[in-house]
Motif scaffolding. Structure first.
Motif, PDB file in Angstrom:
ATOM      1  N   ALA A  25      31.370   1.140  -9.371  1.00  0.00           N
ATOM      2  CA  ALA A  25      31.345   2.529  -9.105  1.00  0.00           C
ATOM      3  C   ALA A  25      30.530   2.775  -7.710  1.00  0.00           C
ATOM      4  O   ALA A  25      30.992   3.700  -7.034  1.00  0.00           O
ATOM      5  N   ASN A  29      32.247   4.469  -4.381  1.00  0.00           N
ATOM      6  CA  ASN A  29      31.677   5.627  -3.856  1.00  0.00           C
ATOM      7  C   ASN A  29      31.172   5.480  -2.260  1.00  0.00           C
ATOM      8  O   ASN A  29      31.341   6.293  -1.538  1.00  0.00           O
ATOM      9  N   THR A  32      33.883   6.685   0.000  1.00  0.00           N
ATOM     10  CA  THR A  32      33.746   8.022   0.660  1.00  0.00           C
ATOM     11  C   THR A  32      32.707   8.356   1.433  1.00  0.00           C
ATOM     12  O   THR A  32      32.868   9.036   2.396  1.00  0.00           O
ATOM     13  N   MET A  33      31.798   7.521   1.515  1.00  0.00           N
ATOM     14  CA  MET A  33      30.528   7.874   2.475  1.00  0.00           C
ATOM     15  C   MET A  33      31.102   7.237   3.672  1.00  0.00           C
ATOM     16  O   MET A  33      30.843   7.878   4.828  1.00  0.00           O
ATOM     17  N   GLN A  35      34.063   7.496   4.714  1.00  0.00           N
ATOM     18  CA  GLN A  35      34.856   8.569   5.408  1.00  0.00           C
ATOM     19  C   GLN A  35      34.209   9.673   6.014  1.00  0.00           C
ATOM     20  O   GLN A  35      34.483  10.413   6.722  1.00  0.00           O
ATOM     21  N   ARG A  39      33.811  11.588  10.110  1.00  0.00           N
ATOM     22  CA  ARG A  39      34.144  12.904  10.313  1.00  0.00           C
ATOM     23  C   ARG A  39      33.318  13.354  11.428  1.00  0.00           C
ATOM     24  O   ARG A  39      32.293  12.936  11.885  1.00  0.00           O
ATOM     25  N   VAL A  44      26.586  15.669   4.458  1.00  0.00           N
ATOM     26  CA  VAL A  44      26.946  16.456   3.471  1.00  0.00           C
ATOM     27  C   VAL A  44      25.586  16.934   2.848  1.00  0.00           C
ATOM     28  O   VAL A  44      24.775  16.456   2.980  1.00  0.00           O
TER      29      VAL A  44
ATOM     30  N   LEU B  71      30.312  16.036  -3.266  1.00  0.00           N
ATOM     31  CA  LEU B  71      29.359  16.127  -2.578  1.00  0.00           C
ATOM     32  C   LEU B  71      28.742  17.320  -2.356  1.00  0.00           C
ATOM     33  O   LEU B  71      27.817  17.419  -1.461  1.00  0.00           O
ATOM     34  N   TYR B  72      29.552  18.263  -2.480  1.00  0.00           N
ATOM     35  CA  TYR B  72      28.909  19.596  -2.204  1.00  0.00           C
ATOM     36  C   TYR B  72      28.731  20.590  -3.262  1.00  0.00           C
ATOM     37  O   TYR B  72      28.391  21.682  -3.149  1.00  0.00           O
ATOM     38  N   GLN B  82      27.512   9.234 -14.309  1.00  0.00           N
ATOM     39  CA  GLN B  82      27.656   8.273 -13.309  1.00  0.00           C
ATOM     40  C   GLN B  82      28.579   9.040 -12.355  1.00  0.00           C
ATOM     41  O   GLN B  82      29.729   9.220 -12.624  1.00  0.00           O
ATOM     42  N   PRO B  83      28.129   9.566 -11.283  1.00  0.00           N
ATOM     43  CA  PRO B  83      28.805  10.311 -10.454  1.00  0.00           C
ATOM     44  C   PRO B  83      29.939   9.705  -9.703  1.00  0.00           C
ATOM     45  O   PRO B  83      29.821   8.595  -8.927  1.00  0.00           O
ATOM     46  N   ILE B  84      30.993  10.231 -10.010  1.00  0.00           N
ATOM     47  CA  ILE B  84      32.195   9.477  -9.270  1.00  0.00           C
ATOM     48  C   ILE B  84      32.708  10.261  -8.204  1.00  0.00           C
ATOM     49  O   ILE B  84      33.196  11.617  -8.656  1.00  0.00           O
ATOM     50  N   ILE B  85      32.689   9.771  -6.957  1.00  0.00           N
ATOM     51  CA  ILE B  85      33.395  10.640  -5.967  1.00  0.00           C
ATOM     52  C   ILE B  85      34.791  10.324  -5.446  1.00  0.00           C
ATOM     53  O   ILE B  85      35.009   9.160  -5.381  1.00  0.00           O
ATOM     54  N   ARG B  86      35.579  11.177  -5.334  1.00  0.00           N
ATOM     55  CA  ARG B  86      36.847  10.859  -5.295  1.00  0.00           C
ATOM     56  C   ARG B  86      37.422  11.168  -3.756  1.00  0.00           C
ATOM     57  O   ARG B  86      36.632  11.528  -3.066  1.00  0.00           O
ATOM     58  N   ASP B 121      33.316  21.557   6.992  1.00  0.00           N
ATOM     59  CA  ASP B 121      32.834  20.300   7.411  1.00  0.00           C
ATOM     60  C   ASP B 121      33.777  19.504   8.513  1.00  0.00           C
ATOM     61  O   ASP B 121      33.773  18.855   9.380  1.00  0.00           O
ATOM     62  N   LEU B 122      35.379  19.922   7.828  1.00  0.00           N
ATOM     63  CA  LEU B 122      36.329  19.043   8.321  1.00  0.00           C
ATOM     64  C   LEU B 122      37.156  19.430   9.469  1.00  0.00           C
ATOM     65  O   LEU B 122      37.809  18.852  10.188  1.00  0.00           O
TER      66      LEU B 122
END
Lengths: 312, 183
Positions: A25, A29, A32-33, A35, A39, A44, B71-72, B82-86, B121-122
């Motif tokens: 996991a 993640n 994503t970091m 990504q 940018r 973030v 993340l925001y 368990q933080p899942i970032i997609r 931010d994008l």
């Protein structure tokens, strides 16, 4: 009946208590970091309002910058502590130093220390999440994670991959952490070096084998990691001569011909060019050495996020 | 868990999305320079369906993206275990585009606030609009949707469950009682 989920580790001191699921996991993640780092706005607000202290009791510009950038990319405040310029030089103990910093409401520590186990002490005295950024010969878990991430990035998974680590295994916390981590993620690890630098106890780790023969180590490997040869070992009598070492253990094109055709080359840095690794390989198409540096920031962002966000 | 009421059937979901597509075209005088960005999880298939309808109605291909707001979030201490970032994927330039953010349910407004931060931010879109399938009220921030499939007054102790073919195998919006442990 399903087994209860083990509590989430609060710190990353080594890989004890870290299940393959949590480790995967964390690596997911990190994608994503990465990504975020691509940018225009490389930041973030995930750790806004939190303060991370990088406490380095041993020099390491690269690792410290990587951690500080990682924390800042996540909007944490960073306070940097260098042992040479602190009250430690006036005789203050590590415990007192940590307790003072904790009283300043620091939320997490990143610790580099020449003594094995120092990061554990900081965790005990501070009661805060601690990331071990290298303690003595014992562990350097974020380096191992970024190595694992770089190999995974290449092959999609570590399952069934062979990783050869060549050099001064005895004194390398990087080798030790990789030997703990990579088999947890399904890889086979071969540690290779001169007999004087190859501690036999590591063979007891699951998924780890030892050899003094670099060709045997590299044969069929998907990734080959050269370790920095710490030249002070020469004086301690571990090696006959640098030339002899380089002649036998240098990761060069000739040795890499034994590896899988697409095998990649890693090095935790800083490199002694043309000693443990040839410039040809270090700068060649197989090299992922700069990729490791780049991935280090993303992996450290992910580690900070995992330790500082969420509840059990 | 048994639902206490069905709010939208598959046909009603389809009609709601068709109506929203018409409203988007009307408000933006066409579909030029539009982009649809779905918020994970169910906002993404909804954005794709709206893009398809806009394409059918206007004959243009409206680019779509996906946004993860993990993340925001401003409720970090409440994020589970368990933080899942997609994945966030916006494969087009946002500059000068009119972006429609798409989500399944509008509730407190905190997800949309986070999505606005993430989006800005994008890049710098010309404007950002908000489309939701269900607006259930209880806003904690001054945020409102530009396009709403169904306005649904709810109690705090209720839960709106949106099911979509792409994620759940069926199109359906249901109202449930929130389990006591979650209240």
């Amino acid at each position: 009946m399903t087994a209860p989920t083990p509590p989430r580790p609060r710190s990353l001191l080594d890989f004890q208590g870290w299940t393959p699921e949590r480790l995967n996991a964390l690596l997911n993640n990190a994608d994503t970091m990465n990504q975020v780092l691509d940018r225009p706005v490389k930041k973030v607000p995930a750790l806004q309002g939190l303060t991370v202290c990088t406490a380095f009791f041993e020099n390491s510009t690269r690792t410290r910058i990587s951690f500080e950038l990682a924390a800042r990319r996540m909007s944490a405040d960073v306070v940097s502590f260098a042992a040479g310029a602190s009250s430690l030089s006036k005789g203050e103990s590590l415990r007192d130093t940590v307790e003072v910093l904790t009283a300043y409401k620091v939320d997490a520590f990143v610790v580099r220390h020449p003594a094995s186990g120092a990061a554990h002490l900081v965790a005990r005295y501070s009661g805060k999440p601690v990331i071990n950024a290298g303690d003595g010969r014992r562990a350097h878990p974020t380096q191992a994670l970024l190595d694992a991430y770089t190999i995974r990035q290449e092959y999609g998974s570590l399952e069934g991959k062979k990783v050869a680590i060549i050099g001064d295994i005895r004194h390398s916390r990087v080798a030790r952490s990789n030997a703990e981590l990579l088999p947890k993620l399904g890889a086979e690890v071969v540690l290779c070096g001169p007999a004087t630098l190859l501690p036999a106890d590591l063979a007891a780790l699951p998924g780890v084998t030892l050899t003094t023969d670099p060709r045997e180590a590299v044969r069929g490997a998907h990734a080959v990691m050269a370790l920095r040869l710490q030249q002070e070992r020469m004086n301690a009598g571990y090696l006959a001569s640098l030339q002899e070492y380089a002649g036998r253990y240098q990761v060069n094109e000739a040795l890499m011909r034994e590896a899988e055709s697409g095998a990649i080359v890693l090095h935790p840095g800083p490199m002694n060019r043309d000693l443990e690794i040839s410039s040809e390989v270090a700068d060649g198409p197989r090299s992922r050495i700069l990729k490791q540096v780049e991935n280090g920031q993303a992996v450290r962002m992910s580690v900070l996020y995992h330790l500082l966000v969420g509840r059990d | 868990m048994t639902p206490k009421a069905t709010i939208l059937t598959a046909d009603e979901v389809r009609r709601a999305l068709t109506r929203i597509a018409h409203e988007i075209i009307e408000r933006n005088r066409g579909a030029e320079n539009l982009a649809l960005i779905g918020i994970h999880t169910r906002g993404i298939p909804l954005a794709h369906r709206l893009a398809q309808k806009l394409g059918e109605l206007e004959g243009v291909e409206v680019p779509t993206g996906m946004l993860d707001i993990t993340l925001y979030r401003d409720d970090l201490s409440e994020v589970a275990h368990q933080p899942i970032i997609r994945e966030t994927q916006v494969p087009f330039d946002l500059a000068r585009r009119r972006v429609v953010l798409v989500d399944d349910v509008l509730f407190t407004g905190r997800t949309v606030r986070a999505a606005l931060d993430a989006l800005i931010d994008l890049g710098r879109p010309a404007s950002i609009q908000l489309a939701v399938l269900v607006d259930r009220g209880h806003r904690e921030l001054p945020i409102r949707a530009d396009y709403v499939g169904k306005n649904l007054p709810t109690a705090r102790a209720e839960m709106v469950k949106v099911k979509l073919q792409e994620t759940d195998g069926v199109d359906l919006v249901e109202l449930h009682d929130l389990p006591e442990a979650a209240q």
